[in-house]
Design an enzyme around this catalytic site. Structure first.
Site, short mmCIF file in Angstrom:
data_model
loop_
_atom_site.label_atom_id
_atom_site.label_comp_id
_atom_site.label_asym_id
_atom_site.label_seq_id
_atom_site.Cartn_x
_atom_site.Cartn_y
_atom_site.Cartn_z
N LYS A 17 79.16 70.00 27.74
CA LYS A 17 79.66 71.38 27.82
C LYS A 17 80.57 71.70 26.63
O LYS A 17 80.41 72.73 25.99
CB LYS A 17 80.46 71.60 29.13
N ARG A 92 84.92 75.46 39.14
CA ARG A 92 84.54 74.12 39.59
C ARG A 92 84.45 74.05 41.11
O ARG A 92 84.09 73.01 41.64
CB ARG A 92 85.58 73.13 39.12
N ARG A 131 83.56 58.53 24.03
CA ARG A 131 83.82 59.71 23.18
C ARG A 131 85.27 59.80 22.70
O ARG A 131 86.19 59.27 23.34
CB ARG A 131 83.37 60.99 23.87
N ARG A 165 90.76 60.84 25.39
CA ARG A 165 91.37 61.37 26.60
C ARG A 165 91.73 60.26 27.57
O ARG A 165 90.96 59.30 27.72
CB ARG A 165 90.39 62.34 27.28
N ARG A 176 85.31 61.55 38.67
CA ARG A 176 85.03 62.92 38.19
C ARG A 176 83.59 63.33 38.54
O ARG A 176 83.33 64.48 38.87
CB ARG A 176 85.30 63.02 36.69
#
Ligand code: AMP
Length: 223
Positions: A17, A92, A131, A165, A176
């Site tokens: 996203k 969400r 990432r 992160r 998540r």
């Protein structure tokens, strides 16, 4: 003639996203609006909202609608959103989707399209765990799938500082993903029922997905 459009990008963590929103922002002049980024900003600035959200985010759970809506409303009050927005990570929950509908009614705005990025869960843990982001310009990279052309130097802004992160570790990603499936995935039928949902396969490489999304967005902008 083109017109500004407002989009929602739906998909689990790791679906791409943020990456795709940044590419759409660059290509079409839309504004990426990530509630995750807004909340991380609030955590970094140690605002009351940030202090309340920090531990919840680190655990991979959803922050309360009250806090998320407050940071979102503040951002939506800024004039650049008139160029059209890409909502990334919001809504969400069904309650957030209803709050967004109410907000659009109040402001005379409208969500033109909800794009669901279709991915396989099994690949998401590896995608998210590897990432990292350029600290200078926010460009996203990945240990395996997208490294800078020169190791340790950002392709976009030549910064040598990168960050990861706190919630991008395998264990938190699983929480998540679970939150996505129980609380967010029902929004696919919510928006399908409103006729605004478009599914885009998102297991291909980043540029191919960007081309597919680009076609959807150009179509919308031409009206
Ligand atoms: P993201 O950057 O979208 O992956 O979001 C990171 C974290 O911020 C999530 O795991 C949640 O803890 C929180 N968060 C972001 N957006 C929302 C939202 N719309 N509702 C609740 N929590 C959110």
């Amino acid at each position: 003639m083109t017109r500004p459009v407002n989009l929602i990008l739906l998909g689990p963590p790791g679906a791409g996203k943020g990456t795709q929103a940044r590419m759409l922002e660059e290509r079409f002049g839309l504004v990426q609006l990530s509630t995750g980024d807004l909340l991380r900003g609030a955590v970094a600035a140690a605002t009351p909202a940030g202090l309340a959200a920090k531990a919840v985010m680190e655990a991979g759970e959803l922050v309360s609608d009250e806090i998320v809506l407050a940071v979102l409303k503040e951002r939506l009050a800024q004039p650049d959103v008139g160029k059209g927005v890409i909502l990334d990570g919001f809504p969400r929950t069904e309650a957030q989707a209803e709050a967004l509908d109410a907000l659009m009614d109040e402001t005379g705005g409208k969500i033109d399209c909800v794009i669901s990025l279709e991915v396989e869960d099994d690949a998401m843990v590896a995608r998210v765990s590897g990432r990292y982001t350029c600290a200078g310009c926010g460009e996203g990279y990945h240990d395996e799938f997208k490294q800078p052309a020169t190791a340790g130097v950002c392709d976009q802004c030549q910064s040598t500082e990168f960050s990861r992160r706190a919630d991008d570790n395998a264990e938190t990603v699983r929480t998540r993903l679970e939150a996505y499936h129980t609380q967010t995935a029902p929004l696919i039928s919510y928006y399908r029922g409103r006729g605004t949902l478009v599914g885009v396969p998102a297991m291909a490489d980043i540029d191919q997905i960007a081309k597919d999304l680009g076609k959807v967005v150009s179509g919308l902008m031409r009206g």
